[in-house]
Each structure stands twice: as C-alpha cells, then as structure tokens.
Design a protein around this motif. Structure first.
Motif, mmCIF file in Angstrom:
data_model
loop_
_atom_site.group_PDB
_atom_site.id
_atom_site.type_symbol
_atom_site.label_atom_id
_atom_site.label_comp_id
_atom_site.label_asym_id
_atom_site.label_seq_id
_atom_site.Cartn_x
_atom_site.Cartn_y
_atom_site.Cartn_z
ATOM 1 N N THR A 42 0.998 -1.166 -0.086
ATOM 2 C CA THR A 42 -0.004 0.008 0.086
ATOM 3 C C THR A 42 0.856 1.301 0.161
ATOM 4 O O THR A 42 1.979 1.061 0.168
ATOM 5 C CB THR A 42 -0.893 0.037 1.333
ATOM 6 O OG1 THR A 42 -0.209 0.384 2.312
ATOM 7 C CG2 THR A 42 -1.935 -1.192 1.421
ATOM 8 N N ILE A 43 0.242 2.376 -0.142
ATOM 9 C CA ILE A 43 0.932 3.607 -0.240
ATOM 10 C C ILE A 43 1.664 3.820 1.138
ATOM 11 O O ILE A 43 2.924 4.251 1.498
ATOM 12 C CB ILE A 43 0.209 4.907 -0.722
ATOM 13 C CG1 ILE A 43 -0.015 4.513 -2.123
ATOM 14 C CG2 ILE A 43 0.875 6.005 -0.553
ATOM 15 C CD1 ILE A 43 1.202 4.419 -3.160
ATOM 16 N N ALA A 44 0.766 3.591 2.095
ATOM 17 C CA ALA A 44 1.297 3.620 3.621
ATOM 18 C C ALA A 44 2.562 2.839 3.906
ATOM 19 O O ALA A 44 3.234 3.282 4.659
ATOM 20 C CB ALA A 44 0.120 3.501 4.520
ATOM 21 N N GLN A 45 2.523 1.612 3.551
ATOM 22 C CA GLN A 45 3.682 0.689 3.380
ATOM 23 C C GLN A 45 4.823 1.188 2.824
ATOM 24 O O GLN A 45 5.944 1.070 3.271
ATOM 25 C CB GLN A 45 3.201 -0.713 2.840
ATOM 26 C CG GLN A 45 2.267 -1.382 4.181
ATOM 27 C CD GLN A 45 1.829 -2.649 3.315
ATOM 28 O OE1 GLN A 45 1.584 -2.764 2.202
ATOM 29 N NE2 GLN A 45 1.558 -3.546 4.299
ATOM 30 N N TRP A 69 15.496 11.108 0.344
ATOM 31 C CA TRP A 69 14.343 10.804 -0.281
ATOM 32 C C TRP A 69 13.097 11.438 0.162
ATOM 33 O O TRP A 69 11.962 10.980 -0.088
ATOM 34 C CB TRP A 69 14.310 9.385 -0.568
ATOM 35 C CG TRP A 69 15.466 8.847 -1.426
ATOM 36 C CD1 TRP A 69 15.838 9.173 -2.700
ATOM 37 C CD2 TRP A 69 16.485 8.098 -0.811
ATOM 38 N NE1 TRP A 69 16.856 8.333 -2.992
ATOM 39 C CE2 TRP A 69 17.598 7.935 -1.933
ATOM 40 C CE3 TRP A 69 16.780 7.557 0.548
ATOM 41 C CZ2 TRP A 69 18.602 7.024 -1.599
ATOM 42 C CZ3 TRP A 69 18.083 6.799 0.766
ATOM 43 C CH2 TRP A 69 18.856 6.678 -0.370
ATOM 44 N N ARG A 70 13.237 12.584 0.742
ATOM 45 C CA ARG A 70 12.160 13.164 1.592
ATOM 46 C C ARG A 70 11.104 13.684 0.395
ATOM 47 O O ARG A 70 9.985 13.586 0.734
ATOM 48 C CB ARG A 70 12.500 14.380 2.653
ATOM 49 C CG ARG A 70 13.013 13.917 3.849
ATOM 50 C CD ARG A 70 12.250 12.946 4.729
ATOM 51 N NE ARG A 70 10.950 13.585 4.969
ATOM 52 C CZ ARG A 70 10.540 14.677 5.746
ATOM 53 N NH1 ARG A 70 11.529 15.059 6.327
ATOM 54 N NH2 ARG A 70 9.467 14.917 5.945
ATOM 55 N N ASN A 71 11.847 14.160 -0.625
ATOM 56 C CA ASN A 71 10.799 14.639 -1.715
ATOM 57 C C ASN A 71 9.978 13.419 -2.210
ATOM 58 O O ASN A 71 8.860 13.643 -2.846
ATOM 59 C CB ASN A 71 11.339 15.359 -2.830
ATOM 60 C CG ASN A 71 12.371 14.483 -3.298
ATOM 61 O OD1 ASN A 71 12.994 13.498 -2.822
ATOM 62 N ND2 ASN A 71 13.285 14.941 -4.572
ATOM 63 N N ILE A 72 10.329 12.215 -2.325
ATOM 64 C CA ILE A 72 9.735 10.933 -2.932
ATOM 65 C C ILE A 72 8.625 10.718 -1.847
ATOM 66 O O ILE A 72 7.468 10.228 -1.948
ATOM 67 C CB ILE A 72 10.379 9.660 -2.774
ATOM 68 C CG1 ILE A 72 11.685 10.130 -4.193
ATOM 69 C CG2 ILE A 72 9.886 8.545 -2.921
ATOM 70 C CD1 ILE A 72 12.567 8.677 -4.585
ATOM 71 N N GLU A 73 8.904 10.855 -0.510
ATOM 72 C CA GLU A 73 8.047 10.807 0.557
ATOM 73 C C GLU A 73 6.850 11.729 0.327
ATOM 74 O O GLU A 73 5.797 11.362 0.357
ATOM 75 C CB GLU A 73 8.488 11.227 1.809
ATOM 76 C CG GLU A 73 9.447 10.093 2.438
ATOM 77 C CD GLU A 73 10.145 10.459 3.877
ATOM 78 O OE1 GLU A 73 9.125 11.070 4.726
ATOM 79 O OE2 GLU A 73 11.365 10.117 4.019
ATOM 80 N N GLY A 74 7.248 12.952 -0.217
ATOM 81 C CA GLY A 74 6.226 13.998 -0.237
ATOM 82 C C GLY A 74 5.249 13.397 -1.472
ATOM 83 O O GLY A 74 4.082 13.656 -1.585
ATOM 84 N N PHE A 79 -0.021 10.787 -3.108
ATOM 85 C CA PHE A 79 -0.580 9.670 -3.582
ATOM 86 C C PHE A 79 -1.725 9.255 -2.580
ATOM 87 O O PHE A 79 -2.991 9.203 -3.044
ATOM 88 C CB PHE A 79 0.065 8.358 -3.834
ATOM 89 C CG PHE A 79 0.953 8.575 -5.157
ATOM 90 C CD1 PHE A 79 0.600 9.394 -6.089
ATOM 91 C CD2 PHE A 79 2.275 7.789 -5.223
ATOM 92 C CE1 PHE A 79 1.403 9.581 -7.259
ATOM 93 C CE2 PHE A 79 3.125 8.107 -6.416
ATOM 94 C CZ PHE A 79 2.823 8.931 -7.400
ATOM 95 N N ALA A 80 -1.355 9.427 -1.044
ATOM 96 C CA ALA A 80 -2.321 8.796 0.017
ATOM 97 C C ALA A 80 -3.316 9.889 -0.016
ATOM 98 O O ALA A 80 -4.547 9.412 0.262
ATOM 99 C CB ALA A 80 -1.419 8.944 1.088
ATOM 100 N N ASP A 81 -3.091 11.230 -0.219
ATOM 101 C CA ASP A 81 -4.265 12.350 -0.114
ATOM 102 C C ASP A 81 -5.174 11.928 -1.406
ATOM 103 O O ASP A 81 -6.545 12.321 -1.276
ATOM 104 C CB ASP A 81 -3.507 13.550 -0.350
ATOM 105 C CG ASP A 81 -2.708 14.059 0.733
ATOM 106 O OD1 ASP A 81 -2.553 13.479 1.899
ATOM 107 O OD2 ASP A 81 -2.027 15.056 0.563
ATOM 108 N N ARG A 82 -4.749 11.597 -2.293
ATOM 109 C CA ARG A 82 -5.725 11.668 -3.578
ATOM 110 C C ARG A 82 -6.311 10.009 -3.924
ATOM 111 O O ARG A 82 -6.864 9.824 -4.939
ATOM 112 C CB ARG A 82 -4.903 11.962 -4.844
ATOM 113 C CG ARG A 82 -4.685 13.313 -4.645
ATOM 114 C CD ARG A 82 -6.075 14.242 -4.895
ATOM 115 N NE ARG A 82 -5.797 15.648 -4.885
ATOM 116 C CZ ARG A 82 -5.700 16.459 -6.255
ATOM 117 N NH1 ARG A 82 -6.061 15.844 -7.169
ATOM 118 N NH2 ARG A 82 -5.207 17.750 -6.081
ATOM 119 N N GLY A 83 -5.935 9.294 -3.208
ATOM 120 C CA GLY A 83 -6.283 7.702 -3.149
ATOM 121 C C GLY A 83 -5.802 7.121 -4.549
ATOM 122 O O GLY A 83 -6.182 6.028 -5.182
ATOM 123 N N LEU A 84 -4.431 7.539 -4.946
ATOM 124 C CA LEU A 84 -3.829 7.024 -6.361
ATOM 125 C C LEU A 84 -2.662 5.741 -5.815
ATOM 126 O O LEU A 84 -2.365 5.755 -4.660
ATOM 127 C CB LEU A 84 -2.944 7.972 -6.839
ATOM 128 C CG LEU A 84 -3.940 9.113 -7.413
ATOM 129 C CD1 LEU A 84 -2.975 10.289 -7.804
ATOM 130 C CD2 LEU A 84 -4.881 8.683 -8.605
#
Length: 265
Positions: A42-45, A69-74, A79-84
C-alpha cells in the motif's frame, strides 16, 4: 473438536498471510524486495519503507546526512491524499520501479551485492550515495544532477515495467502528471553552476535553503513535493491546448502557488 478445528484453520490462515506481511516489513532490512513486491505494498507501507531505508541502511552509507528521499515521501503523501497508487495500477508500477532502484542502489553502495535486479537506476543511485559519502557532491548543481539522473533512470524503468511488461498504459491525466514530474527532474539537472557560490553546500544536516529554487528542488524536504504534486495533478486534469504547459509558465505557477509554504520556512 469443532473449536480445535477452528483454531487450526485460523492458524493456517495466519501462516498463509505471513509471507505478504513479511515482504513489506522486512524490505528495508534485506534490501532484496523486487518491484513486484513493492507493487504489492500500500502507499502507507511504501512510506514506511522509504523512511526505513533512509534511517537504516542509507544512513550507514552516508552517516550524518539528512534523508535523501524526503521529496519522494512527499509524492507518496500526495498519492495517499488522492487515493492513487493501488497495487497493479500504472502509478503503482512506476513508483515501484523508482523504489526498487533506490533499494538496490543502497545495497550496491553498501557492498551487499552486485545485483541490480535489472533496474538501471540502481547503479546510478549507488554512485550518487558513494560520491555523496566521499564529499564529491557538495556543490548543489553536481548533487542535484546526480540525484535527478538516478531517479530519471529508475522512473523510466518503472514506466517500461508498467507498459511493456504488464501492458498498463497511463491515462491522459496520468501522462500529463508524469510530464510535470519530468519537469521537476529537468529542473534539478539544469541548475546553473553559477548559483553554487550563492547556495549553502550540500553536507550533513543540509543547511537552510536560500532561494525558492533551492527550496523547491530540496530532496530532503517533503513539503514542496507534496504541495507541488497536488498542483501538478490539478493542472493535469485539464487538457491544456497545444499540450503540456510551457516549462517557464509551469515554474511560475509553482512559484505563485507555493510561495506561502516557501516563506513559512
């Protein structure tokens, strides 16, 4: 007897589910999870995975440095915000290619293995990390070019994984959003060397950034990536006449929309 059978069945179900759970929780420790394993997360994982990579094995290679890779975290937060990014989607496979490249790059840089898993970004990430460790990327222009080239290669591998291996094409909105991500990497690669004397050097702790460009392209900051991704996706939902927005117009849009976040630093 019936209760005992139910207990046995429950145990068997637990054993059956264990491998999938283990693959998502131990990847940062083993550095052997494939893009297909990551696609199943999942995106959270994936967020947990990237943070664990930064805090664990990557910190062994470049001790004292801020997470790389904090920008990749962003982007993952977006993705989590938009359900992607659901497993099996185009977004998921592209992202899996990026994260696999990072993972294998760390493994190569740490000397664990020489296996790239076929991901060409792995050797570039390994080179990035070892050069950073050895103090050869203190100039911001050199650092940003090395970082962007590694992510570009991993991203293109993820795109090929989605399209050619799994036959999944991007939607028109996803394709336009991808072009905006290309703009971000292009901005990193195109940073003028003339700005280096005006910018704090890259190093442990990564000193505070001075200009909007420094802040916008700071790979150790998740805020511009998360907020910028929201803006890019909103723009991507509109079919701009003549194709993708002009890069200068896009950067101006980013500057206006993200000014408040930048000034709050």
């Amino acid at each position: 007897m019936r209760a005992a059978f139910a207990t046995l069945l429950a145990c068997l179900l637990c054993l059956t589910a264990a491998p999938a759970t283990a693959s998502t929780t131990t990847c940062a420790g083993t550095l052997t999870c494939t893009a297909e394993d990551i696609n199943g997360m999942t995106i959270a994982q994936r967020l947990e995975f990237v943070r664990a990579l930064s805090a664990g094995p990557a910190a062994e290679v470049v001790p004292g440095h801020a997470p790389r890779w904090r920008n990749i975290e962003g982007v993952l937060e977006f993705f989590a915000d938009r359900g992607l990014g659901a497993p099996g989607s185009w977004v998921s496979y592209v992202d899996a290619g990026i994260l696999e490249g990072v993972e294998r790059g760390i493994a190569l840089a740490r000397g664990d293995s020489t296996d790239t898993f076929g991901n060409p970004g792995a050797t570039l990430w390994a080179s990035y990390l070892t050069r950073l460790r050895d103090g050869r990327l203190t100039a911001r222009s050199a650092h940003d070019r090395a970082w962007s080239e590694a992510e570009q290669s991993s991203t293109e591998y993820g795109v090929a994984l989605a399209r050619r291996v799994h036959g999944i094409a991007a939607t028109p909105v996803e394709e336009r959003f991808y072009q905006f991500s290309e703009f971000y990497r292009w901005t990193l690669r195109s940073r003028p060397m003339l700005l280096d004397p005006l910018t704090p050097p890259v190093g442990p702790g990564d000193q505070r950034q001075l200009t909007f460009l420094d802040w916008f392209t700071d790979v150790t900051n998740d805020v511009p990536a998360r907020r910028g991704s929201h803006l890019a996706y909103d723009l991507a939902e509109f079919d701009v006449p003549g194709g993708t927005l002009n890069f200068l117009a896009l950067f101006a849009a980013y500057s206006d929309a993200l000014a408040e976040d930048y000034l709050a630093v």
